[in-house]
Scaffold this active site. Sequence first.
Site, PDB file in Angstrom:
ATOM      1  N   ASP A 459      10.998 -23.074 -18.323  1.00 29.58           N
ATOM      2  CA  ASP A 459      12.278 -22.633 -18.879  1.00 29.58           C
ATOM      3  C   ASP A 459      12.266 -22.644 -20.398  1.00 29.58           C
ATOM      4  OD1 ASP A 459      13.957 -21.856 -16.751  1.00 29.58           O
ATOM      5  OD2 ASP A 459      14.084 -23.933 -16.095  1.00 29.58           O
ATOM      6  N   CYS A 506       6.062 -31.129 -17.447  1.00 25.01           N
ATOM      7  CA  CYS A 506       5.973 -30.758 -16.030  1.00 25.01           C
ATOM      8  C   CYS A 506       6.067 -29.248 -15.827  1.00 25.01           C
ATOM      9  CB  CYS A 506       7.021 -31.487 -15.209  1.00 25.01           C
ATOM     10  SG  CYS A 506       8.690 -31.167 -15.771  1.00 25.01           S
TER      11      CYS A 506
HETATM   12  C1  PEP Z   1      10.375 -25.996 -16.026  1.00 23.53           C
HETATM   13  O1  PEP Z   1      11.377 -25.335 -16.334  1.00 23.53           O
HETATM   14  O2  PEP Z   1       9.340 -26.031 -16.722  1.00 23.53           O
HETATM   15  C2  PEP Z   1      10.349 -26.784 -14.790  1.00 23.53           C
HETATM   16  C3  PEP Z   1       9.343 -27.574 -14.496  1.00 23.53           C
HETATM   17  O3  PEP Z   1      11.388 -26.629 -13.934  1.00 23.53           O
HETATM   18  P1  PEP Z   1      11.508 -25.436 -12.876  1.00 23.53           P
HETATM   19  O4  PEP Z   1      10.224 -24.666 -12.886  1.00 23.53           O
HETATM   20  O5  PEP Z   1      11.810 -26.074 -11.578  1.00 23.53           O
HETATM   21  O6  PEP Z   1      12.655 -24.654 -13.454  1.00 23.53           O
HETATM   22 MG    MG Z   2      13.281 -25.619 -15.285  1.00 21.28          MG
END
Ligand code: PEP
Ligand code: MG
Length: 573
Positions: A459, A506
């Site tokens: 994001d 992450c």
């Molecule tokens: C991100 O935004 O990097 C993330 C790990 O969350 P998601 O991919 O679940 O939006």
């Molecule tokens: Mg995210």
Amino acid sequence: MAEKIKGKGVISGIAVGNILLAGQNLDSFLVAYKPRSKGTEKKKAAEALVAVAENLKKSIEEFTAQGLKEQAGILEAHRLLVEDPSISSAVDEQIDISGSAPKAVLDAYEANAQIFEQMDDEYFRGRAVDMRDVGKRIAKYLLGIKEPEIAGKVIVAGKDIEPSVIAGLPTDKIAGVILGVGSTTAHAVIIAKTRAIPTVVGVGDGIIHIADGDPVILDGETGEILIRPSDEEREAYNEKIKEQEKLRAHYAELKDKPAITIDGKEVELVANIGSPADADAAVKNFGATGVGLFRSEFVFMGKTDVPKEEDQFKEYKAAVEYCASVTHGEGLCVIRTMDIGGDKPLPYIQVGHEENPFLGYRAIRISLRRKDLFLPQLKAILRAGVYGKAAIMFPMVINVDEFLAAKQFVEEAKRELAAEGQKYSDNVQVGIMVETPAAAVMAPVLAKYVDFFSIGTNDLVQYTLAVDRGNAQISYLYNHFNPAVLRLIKRTIESANKEGKWAGMCGEMASDPNAAIILMAMGIKELSMSAPSIPKVKERIRNITFTKAKEILDKVMELEDGDKIRDYLATIG
Ligand code: PEP
Ligand code: MG
């Protein structure tokens, strides 16, 4: 020479096998079917619904007993679609029109699927395939069609693969997966990822070049697919496969070794998961030293209602326990509170129509307004913390107030648990995802309050660059090495360290070995990724010095363009 098609490699590895086309055509069976009276057809359809629900229940129990939670979860969602009270009247209405029970079932589910397909949201659109899948399952029952026996390894291919096809095949029978659509949130891809099955998505119309039984070679790294390869081509790939096997064996040896540089700098390599079974596989098969992101919204998906505190507790506890079983590293399990909204809506949480769901009512914004959802989740995590090391992580935070408000809910959850006489952990760390530019800019301030940051680049990249993470037309702009993104990341990590807190990552960037070294040089403590990526990142870290990584980072920060940075990093392997 083989016919070649290309898609996007999403799960690496080379697969060799014969094609099993998902989506058997039922037309000839429907023509041969001899309907009886409308009353009898209605009775047969009603019996089929009951029988299929029963069969699904048995499969769910089997999958659950084998620890295959993902598959069990998907079939559970299918069972609910079979038992949906509105479906039998919809089928009866269709029998009044066509007179044939199997056709009526297909038409009824098709009508529902089309409604879902019209939806703006990718997740809901993706569920249309589940509806068709269920309709077909019931129609096949009525037509007396048995599933084909599978000899040898297959590469499952389809425009939109029905999840039951993959869920229903044992892992050792599936060599690879080819998907016509480009979706990485398709259930088929989610299952393939946890099973580390080489997968290529987004081959589009290329799929029509593939016929049932065709021998195929698939490269899950490059996205290349060779249909009916020649002997020479097979030979060339055999070499690659041998290399891959060598690499696999090498990676297996790395499993229990730390991710440490030649001069002794260590980084925690942990896993992104959607279920406790993923945590188990990540620790056992890939040497993850914990979980950096449990996407708890998966616990909420495939259900008709909000899962109870007790049910959530069981899931979180199992994941925490798997993490606690690690022999090296911290064994921390970071559970993100539900990140609903955006691309992950839930049928039972009404968000209403939004022009811009990614900028809308989602994630922590929902949790803070829905105490009825938030408190049980926090209580479940705090209780799970007793069985190992758990951490709570809030998604999409943009300011200090949100964090403080969320933290108050954590305190309230503790008070409620104490009043109920429940055991809970008082040592659960509380942190945030840094996935909005606002959070990254305010990192020096936020760092005073949180226990940790985990940078969500999926994001963060899209919001910083104003580039939709799922839009193929502008994907050339979606680059985690863009200097604007790198500066925000560096700032976030340094801000955490300055306050004596830790920073992890992450987002998908964490699984890029070249990114891993510069992140390490910035001072990151933990990198969280889909488990099969852990060995290649570990390999990179173990073959460099921290001093060299810092030199590389200095050079990277001087470069002015994301593509140049990517190219530069690619040359220094
Ligand atoms: C991100 O935004 O990097 C993330 C790990 O969350 P998601 O991919 O679940 O939006
Ligand atoms: Mg995210």
